[in-house]
Design a protein around this motif. Structure first.
Motif, PDB file in Angstrom:
ATOM      1  N   SER A  78       0.865  -1.180   0.000  1.00  0.00           N
ATOM      2  CA  SER A  78       0.000   0.000   0.000  1.00  0.00           C
ATOM      3  C   SER A  78       0.895   1.222   0.000  1.00  0.00           C
ATOM      4  CB  SER A  78      -0.885  -0.033   1.250  1.00  0.00           C
ATOM      5  OG  SER A  78      -1.292   1.258   1.612  1.00  0.00           O
ATOM      6  N   VAL A  79       0.594   2.158  -0.889  1.00  0.00           N
ATOM      7  CA  VAL A  79       1.424   3.354  -1.015  1.00  0.00           C
ATOM      8  C   VAL A  79       1.420   4.148   0.291  1.00  0.00           C
ATOM      9  CG1 VAL A  79       1.671   5.576  -2.188  1.00  0.00           C
ATOM     10  CG2 VAL A  79       1.156   3.517  -3.507  1.00  0.00           C
ATOM     11  N   TRP A  80       0.250   4.369   0.871  1.00  0.00           N
ATOM     12  CA  TRP A  80       0.205   5.223   2.058  1.00  0.00           C
ATOM     13  C   TRP A  80       0.778   4.528   3.282  1.00  0.00           C
ATOM     14  CZ3 TRP A  80      -2.406   4.811   6.697  1.00  0.00           C
ATOM     15  CH2 TRP A  80      -3.406   3.846   6.783  1.00  0.00           C
ATOM     16  N   LYS A  81       0.661   3.188   3.379  1.00  0.00           N
ATOM     17  CA  LYS A  81       1.278   2.464   4.502  1.00  0.00           C
ATOM     18  C   LYS A  81       2.803   2.517   4.389  1.00  0.00           C
ATOM     19  CE  LYS A  81      -2.352  -0.856   5.743  1.00  0.00           C
ATOM     20  NZ  LYS A  81      -3.413  -0.457   4.844  1.00  0.00           N
ATOM     21  N   ARG A  82       3.300   2.374   3.161  1.00  0.00           N
ATOM     22  CA  ARG A  82       4.750   2.436   2.966  1.00  0.00           C
ATOM     23  C   ARG A  82       5.269   3.858   3.208  1.00  0.00           C
ATOM     24  NH1 ARG A  82       6.900  -2.108   1.003  1.00  0.00           N
ATOM     25  NH2 ARG A  82       8.726  -1.134   0.095  1.00  0.00           N
ATOM     26  N   LEU A  83       4.459   4.860   2.889  1.00  0.00           N
ATOM     27  CA  LEU A  83       4.832   6.243   3.166  1.00  0.00           C
ATOM     28  C   LEU A  83       4.928   6.475   4.673  1.00  0.00           C
ATOM     29  CD1 LEU A  83       5.415   9.050   1.960  1.00  0.00           C
ATOM     30  CD2 LEU A  83       2.957   9.494   2.053  1.00  0.00           C
ATOM     31  N   TYR A  84       3.993   5.901   5.415  1.00  0.00           N
ATOM     32  CA  TYR A  84       4.024   6.000   6.883  1.00  0.00           C
ATOM     33  C   TYR A  84       5.306   5.369   7.419  1.00  0.00           C
ATOM     34  CZ  TYR A  84       2.506   5.490  11.760  1.00  0.00           C
ATOM     35  OH  TYR A  84       2.419   5.552  13.125  1.00  0.00           O
ATOM     36  N   VAL A  85       5.650   4.177   6.893  1.00  0.00           N
ATOM     37  CA  VAL A  85       6.863   3.479   7.329  1.00  0.00           C
ATOM     38  C   VAL A  85       8.101   4.316   7.039  1.00  0.00           C
ATOM     39  CG1 VAL A  85       8.350   1.482   6.854  1.00  0.00           C
ATOM     40  CG2 VAL A  85       5.884   1.155   7.196  1.00  0.00           C
ATOM     41  N   LYS A  86       8.181   4.870   5.833  1.00  0.00           N
ATOM     42  CA  LYS A  86       9.352   5.688   5.467  1.00  0.00           C
ATOM     43  C   LYS A  86       9.463   6.928   6.354  1.00  0.00           C
ATOM     44  CE  LYS A  86       9.870   4.360   0.602  1.00  0.00           C
ATOM     45  NZ  LYS A  86      11.233   3.851   0.684  1.00  0.00           N
ATOM     46  N   SER A  87       8.321   7.543   6.662  1.00  0.00           N
ATOM     47  CA  SER A  87       8.330   8.736   7.512  1.00  0.00           C
ATOM     48  C   SER A  87       8.848   8.413   8.911  1.00  0.00           C
ATOM     49  CB  SER A  87       6.914   9.320   7.615  1.00  0.00           C
ATOM     50  OG  SER A  87       6.448   9.695   6.346  1.00  0.00           O
ATOM     51  N   VAL A  88       8.373   7.294   9.474  1.00  0.00           N
ATOM     52  CA  VAL A  88       8.825   6.907  10.809  1.00  0.00           C
ATOM     53  C   VAL A  88      10.298   6.504  10.777  1.00  0.00           C
ATOM     54  CG1 VAL A  88       8.479   5.304  12.741  1.00  0.00           C
ATOM     55  CG2 VAL A  88       6.507   6.282  11.566  1.00  0.00           C
ATOM     56  N   ASP A  89      10.736   5.860   9.685  1.00  0.00           N
ATOM     57  CA  ASP A  89      12.163   5.520   9.547  1.00  0.00           C
ATOM     58  C   ASP A  89      13.028   6.780   9.647  1.00  0.00           C
ATOM     59  OD1 ASP A  89      12.265   2.750   9.353  1.00  0.00           O
ATOM     60  OD2 ASP A  89      11.941   2.749   7.187  1.00  0.00           O
ATOM     61  N   ILE A  90      12.613   7.830   8.967  1.00  0.00           N
ATOM     62  CA  ILE A  90      13.378   9.082   8.996  1.00  0.00           C
ATOM     63  C   ILE A  90      13.410   9.645  10.416  1.00  0.00           C
ATOM     64  CG2 ILE A  90      13.377  11.493   8.227  1.00  0.00           C
ATOM     65  CD1 ILE A  90      12.180  10.402   5.535  1.00  0.00           C
ATOM     66  N   ILE A  91      12.257   9.660  11.088  1.00  0.00           N
ATOM     67  CA  ILE A  91      12.188  10.175  12.462  1.00  0.00           C
ATOM     68  C   ILE A  91      13.068   9.346  13.391  1.00  0.00           C
ATOM     69  CG2 ILE A  91      10.650  10.485  14.451  1.00  0.00           C
ATOM     70  CD1 ILE A  91       8.420  11.110  12.329  1.00  0.00           C
ATOM     71  N   GLN A  92      13.015   8.018  13.230  1.00  0.00           N
ATOM     72  CA  GLN A  92      13.842   7.136  14.071  1.00  0.00           C
ATOM     73  C   GLN A  92      15.317   7.434  13.894  1.00  0.00           C
ATOM     74  OE1 GLN A  92      12.684   2.795  15.044  1.00  0.00           O
ATOM     75  NE2 GLN A  92      12.187   3.064  12.901  1.00  0.00           N
ATOM     76  N   ASN A  93      15.735   7.562  12.643  1.00  0.00           N
ATOM     77  CA  ASN A  93      17.157   7.786  12.372  1.00  0.00           C
ATOM     78  C   ASN A  93      17.633   9.130  12.904  1.00  0.00           C
ATOM     79  OD1 ASN A  93      17.545   5.314  11.137  1.00  0.00           O
ATOM     80  ND2 ASN A  93      16.957   6.075   9.116  1.00  0.00           N
ATOM     81  N   VAL A  94      16.756  10.151  12.849  1.00  0.00           N
ATOM     82  CA  VAL A  94      17.136  11.479  13.324  1.00  0.00           C
ATOM     83  C   VAL A  94      17.183  11.535  14.852  1.00  0.00           C
ATOM     84  CG1 VAL A  94      16.432  13.901  13.444  1.00  0.00           C
ATOM     85  CG2 VAL A  94      16.326  12.672  11.259  1.00  0.00           C
ATOM     86  N   PHE A  95      16.123  10.991  15.495  1.00  0.00           N
ATOM     87  CA  PHE A  95      15.995  11.161  16.945  1.00  0.00           C
ATOM     88  C   PHE A  95      16.455   9.957  17.768  1.00  0.00           C
ATOM     89  CE2 PHE A  95      12.875  14.113  15.153  1.00  0.00           C
ATOM     90  CZ  PHE A  95      13.247  15.285  15.812  1.00  0.00           C
ATOM     91  N   PHE A  96      16.387   8.742  17.169  1.00  0.00           N
ATOM     92  CA  PHE A  96      16.708   7.544  17.946  1.00  0.00           C
ATOM     93  C   PHE A  96      17.742   6.663  17.251  1.00  0.00           C
ATOM     94  CE2 PHE A  96      12.201   8.595  18.723  1.00  0.00           C
ATOM     95  CZ  PHE A  96      12.277   8.898  20.072  1.00  0.00           C
ATOM     96  N   GLY A  97      18.538   7.245  16.359  1.00  0.00           N
ATOM     97  CA  GLY A  97      19.501   6.462  15.581  1.00  0.00           C
ATOM     98  C   GLY A  97      20.396   5.595  16.431  1.00  0.00           C
ATOM     99  N   GLY A  98      20.911   6.144  17.521  1.00  0.00           N
ATOM    100  CA  GLY A  98      21.782   5.378  18.402  1.00  0.00           C
ATOM    101  C   GLY A  98      21.066   4.250  19.095  1.00  0.00           C
ATOM    102  N   GLY A  99      19.734   4.369  19.202  1.00  0.00           N
ATOM    103  CA  GLY A  99      18.963   3.337  19.876  1.00  0.00           C
ATOM    104  C   GLY A  99      18.626   2.159  18.985  1.00  0.00           C
TER     105      GLY A  99
END
Length: 200
Positions: A78-99
């Protein structure tokens, strides 16, 4: 117990099964972030699935297994589900990358070693049962269904010592990788990443 297609109205239930079964609440203390991560995790697994196997007791969802088998179509994309996943991936890498990075890197390292010796046909990406249900044997029932569908094929899965890894060992899975890591989240979490394999 009956095997049938997962009803979309039960997605929210499956997200809660994942949060409880995988103890996400031990890593994420903020409920909004916890629920957002649960949804991210579910969408990530669901959109990469070639098979979504659900077991019900009449209208009550008992459990779900998601598999990603080689050379099988992925009908749940699903395009919008994959967009949600990509958005959270970016947030994770920025704020929780070390985690999160140590967990991902450990799994990549174990998988590289595993595939030097074995040629897997697919992965169990998700297996969860309703933690509030009294029916026993749900996980075993789901594994048997996958085994019937994919007999003779080799599967693998990632888990860790904060999950019920003993479930797989009691059902004939062989541990072929392990690596100790520390997740630097709200507090440091020590655990061991695990990789299992089995011929169905």
């Amino acid at each position: 117990m009956q095997i049938r297609e997962l009803d979309k109205k039960d997605f929210k239930k499956v997200i809660q099964y994942a949060i409880k079964g995988m103890h996400f609440d031990e890593y994420l203390k903020n409920n909004f972030i916890l629920q957002a991560y649960g949804r991210y995790f579910w969408y990530l697994e669901y959109t990469n699935a070639t098979q979504v196997i659900a077991v019900y007791d009449q209208a009550v969802l008992l459990g779900v297994l998601i598999a990603d088998m080689k050379d099988e179509p992925k009908p749940y994309r699903s395009v919008w589900k994959r967009l949600y996943v990509k958005s959270v991936d970016i947030i994770q890498n920025v704020f929780f990358g070390g985690g999160v990075m140590p967990y991902n890197e450990a799994n990549k390292e174990m998988f590289a070693r595993y595939t030097e010796r074995y040629n897997p046909d697919g992965e169990i990406r998700f297996l969860a049962a309703n933690p509030d249900n009294e029916v026993r044997g749900v996980g075993t029932y789901l594994l048997k269904e996958l085994s019937m569908r994919e007999a003779g094929k080799e599967i693998y899965l990632f888990t860790d010592t904060n999950c019920a890894y003993q479930f797989y060992e009691r059902r004939g899975f062989e541990r072929v990788g392990e690596k100790e890591i520390v997740l630097e989240l709200s507090s440091d979490v020590n655990l061991k990443c695990l990789l299992y394999r089995k011929m169905l």
